[in-house]
Design an enzyme around this catalytic site. Sequence first.
Site, PDB file in Angstrom:
ATOM      1  N   CYS A  16       0.845  -1.187   0.000  1.00 23.38           N
ATOM      2  CA  CYS A  16       0.000   0.000   0.000  1.00 23.38           C
ATOM      3  C   CYS A  16       0.880   1.236   0.000  1.00 23.38           C
ATOM      4  CB  CYS A  16      -0.900  -0.005   1.235  1.00 23.38           C
ATOM      5  SG  CYS A  16      -2.004   1.411   1.356  1.00 23.38           S
ATOM      6  N   HIS A  43     -10.130   1.326   1.677  1.00 27.17           N
ATOM      7  CA  HIS A  43      -9.662   2.678   2.021  1.00 27.17           C
ATOM      8  C   HIS A  43     -10.837   3.612   2.282  1.00 27.17           C
ATOM      9  CE1 HIS A  43      -5.329   2.931   1.853  1.00 27.17           C
ATOM     10  NE2 HIS A  43      -5.280   2.306   0.683  1.00 27.17           N
ATOM     11  N   HIS A  94      -9.163  -3.376  -2.341  1.00 28.92           N
ATOM     12  CA  HIS A  94      -8.235  -2.556  -1.565  1.00 28.92           C
ATOM     13  C   HIS A  94      -8.727  -1.110  -1.491  1.00 28.92           C
ATOM     14  CE1 HIS A  94      -3.974  -1.617  -0.278  1.00 28.92           C
ATOM     15  NE2 HIS A  94      -4.355  -0.420  -0.709  1.00 28.92           N
ATOM     16  N   GLU A  95      -9.116  -0.537  -2.625  1.00 34.29           N
ATOM     17  CA  GLU A  95      -9.543   0.862  -2.648  1.00 34.29           C
ATOM     18  C   GLU A  95     -10.878   1.057  -1.927  1.00 34.29           C
ATOM     19  OE1 GLU A  95      -7.200   2.850  -3.341  1.00 34.29           O
ATOM     20  OE2 GLU A  95      -5.997   1.299  -4.280  1.00 34.29           O
TER      21      GLU A  95
END
Length: 163
Positions: A89, A135, A131-132
């Site tokens: 990351c 976030h 993953h995004e």
Amino acid sequence: MTVRQIRFFGDPVLRTVCSPIDSIDDGVRQLVRDLMDTVQLDGRAGVAATQIGHTQRAFSYKVDDQEGYLLNPELVSVEGEPVPTGEGCLSVPGLWFDVLRYPRATVRGTDLDGNVIELTGEGTLAQAFQHECDHLDGKLYIHRLEGEDRREAMKQIRQSDWF
């Protein structure tokens, strides 16, 4: 081209659950330009708004020959069995750990014109979508680690020159 500075682990904005984008204005258009410019650097598969200090629900992605952005993205489906997948990351530079990710993922959001976009990715693209979206929900991939991996990640963070 405006490449924004990436926020690192420890910055409270990275733990923020992002707010939906209710209307498209010049600020949102600039956010998209910044996300798209920032993801263009080598080694980047995605950039979430929180990583550049914004708390609106948006991310950009660039995997192989596919690139773009989504506003108000949501992970609508995942397929297959989750498998340990090597992951890093930009907000936790220098670390690399296996995280359980689904091999296929579908996200839905909108573009700057308000059109609904649904994207399905496999492999690295599926991983980037997951993953995004994490976030934008205030989670970093290291928060998915358990046991010894979690302890080792925290040790490496404490010993890093950026923390």
